[in-house]
Design a protein around this motif. Structure first.
Motif, PDB file in Angstrom:
ATOM      1  N   PRO A   8       0.819  -1.228   0.000  1.00  0.00           N
ATOM      2  CA  PRO A   8       0.000   0.000   0.000  1.00  0.00           C
ATOM      3  C   PRO A   8       0.846   1.267   0.000  1.00  0.00           C
ATOM      4  O   PRO A   8       0.502   2.245  -0.676  1.00  0.00           O
ATOM      5  N   LEU A   9       1.947   1.261   0.745  1.00  0.00           N
ATOM      6  CA  LEU A   9       2.786   2.458   0.819  1.00  0.00           C
ATOM      7  C   LEU A   9       3.347   2.810  -0.559  1.00  0.00           C
ATOM      8  O   LEU A   9       3.344   3.981  -0.962  1.00  0.00           O
ATOM      9  N   ASP A  10       3.798   1.792  -1.284  1.00  0.00           N
ATOM     10  CA  ASP A  10       4.329   2.041  -2.620  1.00  0.00           C
ATOM     11  C   ASP A  10       3.235   2.475  -3.581  1.00  0.00           C
ATOM     12  O   ASP A  10       3.463   3.328  -4.453  1.00  0.00           O
ATOM     13  N   ALA A  11       2.072   1.876  -3.427  1.00  0.00           N
ATOM     14  CA  ALA A  11       0.950   2.257  -4.282  1.00  0.00           C
ATOM     15  C   ALA A  11       0.578   3.713  -4.059  1.00  0.00           C
ATOM     16  O   ALA A  11       0.325   4.468  -5.008  1.00  0.00           O
ATOM     17  N   ALA A  12       0.542   4.138  -2.777  1.00  0.00           N
ATOM     18  CA  ALA A  12       0.217   5.522  -2.455  1.00  0.00           C
ATOM     19  C   ALA A  12       1.272   6.465  -3.024  1.00  0.00           C
ATOM     20  O   ALA A  12       0.952   7.532  -3.562  1.00  0.00           O
ATOM     21  N   ARG A  13       2.521   6.060  -2.937  1.00  0.00           N
ATOM     22  CA  ARG A  13       3.602   6.897  -3.464  1.00  0.00           C
ATOM     23  C   ARG A  13       3.468   7.072  -4.974  1.00  0.00           C
ATOM     24  O   ARG A  13       3.659   8.175  -5.501  1.00  0.00           O
ATOM     25  N   ARG A  14       3.127   5.965  -5.669  1.00  0.00           N
ATOM     26  CA  ARG A  14       2.975   6.053  -7.129  1.00  0.00           C
ATOM     27  C   ARG A  14       1.809   6.966  -7.494  1.00  0.00           C
ATOM     28  O   ARG A  14       1.891   7.736  -8.449  1.00  0.00           O
ATOM     29  N   LEU A  15       0.725   6.875  -6.739  1.00  0.00           N
ATOM     30  CA  LEU A  15      -0.416   7.748  -7.007  1.00  0.00           C
ATOM     31  C   LEU A  15      -0.039   9.215  -6.811  1.00  0.00           C
ATOM     32  O   LEU A  15      -0.421  10.081  -7.604  1.00  0.00           O
ATOM     33  N   ALA A  16       0.709   9.484  -5.759  1.00  0.00           N
ATOM     34  CA  ALA A  16       1.129  10.865  -5.503  1.00  0.00           C
ATOM     35  C   ALA A  16       2.029  11.376  -6.619  1.00  0.00           C
ATOM     36  O   ALA A  16       1.884  12.519  -7.079  1.00  0.00           O
ATOM     37  N   GLU A  17       2.950  10.531  -7.069  1.00  0.00           N
ATOM     38  CA  GLU A  17       3.859  10.934  -8.140  1.00  0.00           C
ATOM     39  C   GLU A  17       3.122  11.165  -9.455  1.00  0.00           C
ATOM     40  O   GLU A  17       3.549  11.987 -10.270  1.00  0.00           O
ATOM     41  N   SER A  18       2.023  10.455  -9.647  1.00  0.00           N
ATOM     42  CA  SER A  18       1.242  10.626 -10.877  1.00  0.00           C
ATOM     43  C   SER A  18       0.259  11.784 -10.785  1.00  0.00           C
ATOM     44  O   SER A  18      -0.431  12.091 -11.761  1.00  0.00           O
ATOM     45  N   GLY A  19       0.160  12.412  -9.623  1.00  0.00           N
ATOM     46  CA  GLY A  19      -0.729  13.557  -9.459  1.00  0.00           C
ATOM     47  C   GLY A  19      -2.060  13.246  -8.807  1.00  0.00           C
ATOM     48  O   GLY A  19      -2.876  14.157  -8.600  1.00  0.00           O
ATOM     49  N   ASP A  20      -2.298  11.986  -8.475  1.00  0.00           N
ATOM     50  CA  ASP A  20      -3.559  11.614  -7.822  1.00  0.00           C
ATOM     51  C   ASP A  20      -3.390  11.787  -6.306  1.00  0.00           C
ATOM     52  O   ASP A  20      -3.218  10.815  -5.559  1.00  0.00           O
ATOM     53  N   LEU A  21      -3.470  13.032  -5.861  1.00  0.00           N
ATOM     54  CA  LEU A  21      -3.228  13.316  -4.448  1.00  0.00           C
ATOM     55  C   LEU A  21      -4.330  12.756  -3.555  1.00  0.00           C
ATOM     56  O   LEU A  21      -4.047  12.275  -2.454  1.00  0.00           O
ATOM     57  N   ASP A  22      -5.569  12.812  -4.025  1.00  0.00           N
ATOM     58  CA  ASP A  22      -6.674  12.289  -3.214  1.00  0.00           C
ATOM     59  C   ASP A  22      -6.534  10.783  -3.026  1.00  0.00           C
ATOM     60  O   ASP A  22      -6.743  10.260  -1.914  1.00  0.00           O
ATOM     61  N   GLY A  23      -6.204  10.068  -4.123  1.00  0.00           N
ATOM     62  CA  GLY A  23      -6.044   8.625  -4.017  1.00  0.00           C
ATOM     63  C   GLY A  23      -4.898   8.266  -3.094  1.00  0.00           C
ATOM     64  O   GLY A  23      -5.008   7.343  -2.268  1.00  0.00           O
ATOM     65  N   ALA A  24      -3.806   8.997  -3.192  1.00  0.00           N
ATOM     66  CA  ALA A  24      -2.662   8.751  -2.311  1.00  0.00           C
ATOM     67  C   ALA A  24      -3.038   9.026  -0.867  1.00  0.00           C
ATOM     68  O   ALA A  24      -2.691   8.251   0.042  1.00  0.00           O
TER      69      ALA A  24
END
Length: 260
Positions: A8-24
């Motif tokens: 989950p931590l890596d998934a959240a990081r990838r979402l943040a890097e892609s611009g999906d701040l809410d998902g992260a």
């Protein structure tokens, strides 16, 4: 098929890097809510970052406080720095100082030097600023130490303490792989010029033989302009030229005229 990392931590990081701040933020928040989550401290820092980027300052600070409360040696220090930066942006100096102090309290070596520099910047008085700068210098950090030494040396020179300024600069130059060596050496030279002026002045005041006195007057008068003190240099020349000792006045005249 290649193995997919589903942490989950890596998934959240990838979402943040892609611009999906809410998902992260959603994933980070779920991790933070679990007191037994081994990545809770790191997730809290991640949550603080994405909430801050989303404009949720109170939420970001709350997440950072959660990370700080974990006492994690790295992520608690990161959280303290995030808090401090947030407070500084709003001009909340007292809260920022407290956050930087918290970063010092965690003790992670990567965050101690910048915390000392920040406390020097936010100091409420000269003594407090000097103490923080000396603490920053003492860390021996190759990037922070020269910054601290330069600020400290500048203050010491203004206070008329060139000897101590030189000592501070030499301490910075002794740091392995220190940055800004040319600038440190220039400032060390300035400190030595100030020391030289003090010695020349002392020699003039103490008197002595004509040749030594005239030499001291010349050296002082020719050194002062290097420190932007042209008027003082003129006064030194005039002091020698107007001396009641005719031999001294004549020797000073010869020294003044030889470069005209």
């Amino acid at each position: 098929m290649p193995e997919v990392d589903t942490r989950p931590l890596d998934a959240a990081r990838r979402l943040a890097e892609s611009g999906d701040l809410d998902g992260a933020a959603t994933i980070f928040a779920e991790l933070v809510a679990d007191p037994d989550e081994p990545d809770r401290a790191q997730a809290a820092v991640g949550l603080a970052v994405v909430l801050g980027e989303s404009g949720d300052v109170p939420g970001s600070r709350a997440a950072a406080r959660t990370a700080l409360a974990t006492g994690h040696p790295e992520f608690a220090a990161q959280a303290a720095c995030l808090l401090a930066g947030s407070f500084e942006q709003e001009g909340l100096a007292d809260q920022a100082r407290a956050a930087w102090q918290a970063a010092l309290g965690v003790g992670h070596p990567a965050y101690v030097p910048p915390a000392h520099m920040a406390l020097a910047r936010l100091a409420t008085g000269e003594e407090e600023a000097e103490r923080s700068l000396r603490d920053a210098l003492a860390t021996g950090d190759p990037e922070i130490a020269p910054q601290a030494a330069q600020r400290l040396a500048e203050a010491l020179l203004e206070e008329g303490e060139p000897g101590e300024a030189a000592r501070v600069l030499l301490e910075a130059l002794s740091v392995p792989d220190v940055a800004e060596v040319p600038r440190l050496r220039v400032m060390l030279g300035i400190a030595h010029l100030e020391l030289a002026c003090a010695e020349f002045s002392g020699a003039i005041e103490e008197g002595g033989d004509v040749e030594t006195g005239a030499l001291a007057i010349e050296l002082l008068a020719r050194t002062l302009p290097l420190r932007g003190r042209d008027e003082d240099a003129e006064r030194v020349w005039r002091y020698g030229l107007d001396s009641a000792d005719e031999d001294l006045a004549g020797e000073v005249r010869l020294r003044l005229d030889r470069d005209l």
